[in-house]
Scaffold this motif. Structure first.
Motif, mmCIF file in Angstrom:
data_model
loop_
_atom_site.group_PDB
_atom_site.id
_atom_site.type_symbol
_atom_site.label_atom_id
_atom_site.label_comp_id
_atom_site.label_asym_id
_atom_site.label_seq_id
_atom_site.Cartn_x
_atom_site.Cartn_y
_atom_site.Cartn_z
ATOM 1 N N LYS A 1 -4.543 5.506 -3.975
ATOM 2 C CA LYS A 1 -3.726 4.364 -3.592
ATOM 3 C C LYS A 1 -3.968 3.200 -4.541
ATOM 4 O O LYS A 1 -5.103 2.882 -4.875
ATOM 5 C CB LYS A 1 -4.050 3.936 -2.162
ATOM 6 N N CYS A 2 -2.892 2.568 -4.970
ATOM 7 C CA CYS A 2 -2.982 1.448 -5.906
ATOM 8 C C CYS A 2 -2.305 0.236 -5.275
ATOM 9 O O CYS A 2 -1.121 0.286 -4.956
ATOM 10 C CB CYS A 2 -2.315 1.812 -7.222
ATOM 11 N N THR A 3 -3.062 -0.858 -5.091
ATOM 12 C CA THR A 3 -2.508 -2.072 -4.486
ATOM 13 C C THR A 3 -2.518 -3.249 -5.446
ATOM 14 O O THR A 3 -2.198 -4.360 -5.056
ATOM 15 C CB THR A 3 -3.299 -2.444 -3.209
ATOM 16 N N GLY B 1 0.792 -1.232 0.000
ATOM 17 C CA GLY B 1 0.000 0.000 0.000
ATOM 18 C C GLY B 1 0.818 1.271 0.000
ATOM 19 O O GLY B 1 0.312 2.330 0.379
ATOM 20 N N THR C 1 0.858 5.472 -4.682
ATOM 21 C CA THR C 1 -0.346 6.173 -5.120
ATOM 22 C C THR C 1 -0.131 6.669 -6.544
ATOM 23 O O THR C 1 0.979 7.071 -6.908
ATOM 24 C CB THR C 1 -0.699 7.378 -4.220
#
Length: 108
Positions: free
Chosen positions: A74-76, A66, A69
């Motif tokens: 946020k990009c997971t 996490g 971003t």
């Protein structure tokens, strides 16, 4: 370490990012041919090409935990691909790793 000029650029970039006035002149930038954005570029490649991560494994770890971003979201998902439809209104993609590392990507 890199001189007064580079320190000034870093300070201006930080002010632009965190002060609300987005001046992209001092932000580290990588450009890609528009055709690559049309096909989609995966997030791991973007992180490695921009120098935000040292290896694909490091990039995957940062994404999964996490710490990444993209355009303040946020990009997971480490398999996520970004294309021209994902670019911001100014035609760029801003990726941050952690709180202090950031890089701007744009098509040529």
């Amino acid at each position: 370490m890199h001189g007064e000029v580079e320190a000034e650029k870093a300070l201006n970039a930080s002010k632009a990012l965190f002060g609300g006035t987005m001046d992209t002149n001092d932000i580290p930038t990588t450009t890609y041919p528009k055709s690559e954005f049309d096909d989609g570029i995966d997030l791991i490649t973007l992180l490695c090409d921009g120098g935000l991560c040292q290896s694909r494994g490091d990039a995957r770890r940062n994404i999964t935990q996490g710490g990444v971003t993209v355009n303040d979201v946020k990009c997971t998902d480490f398999a996520r691909k970004f294309s021209t439809s994902d670019l911001s209104s100014d035609g760029t993609l801003l990726i941050k790793r952690g709180k202090k590392a950031f890089h701007l990507y744009k098509p040529e």
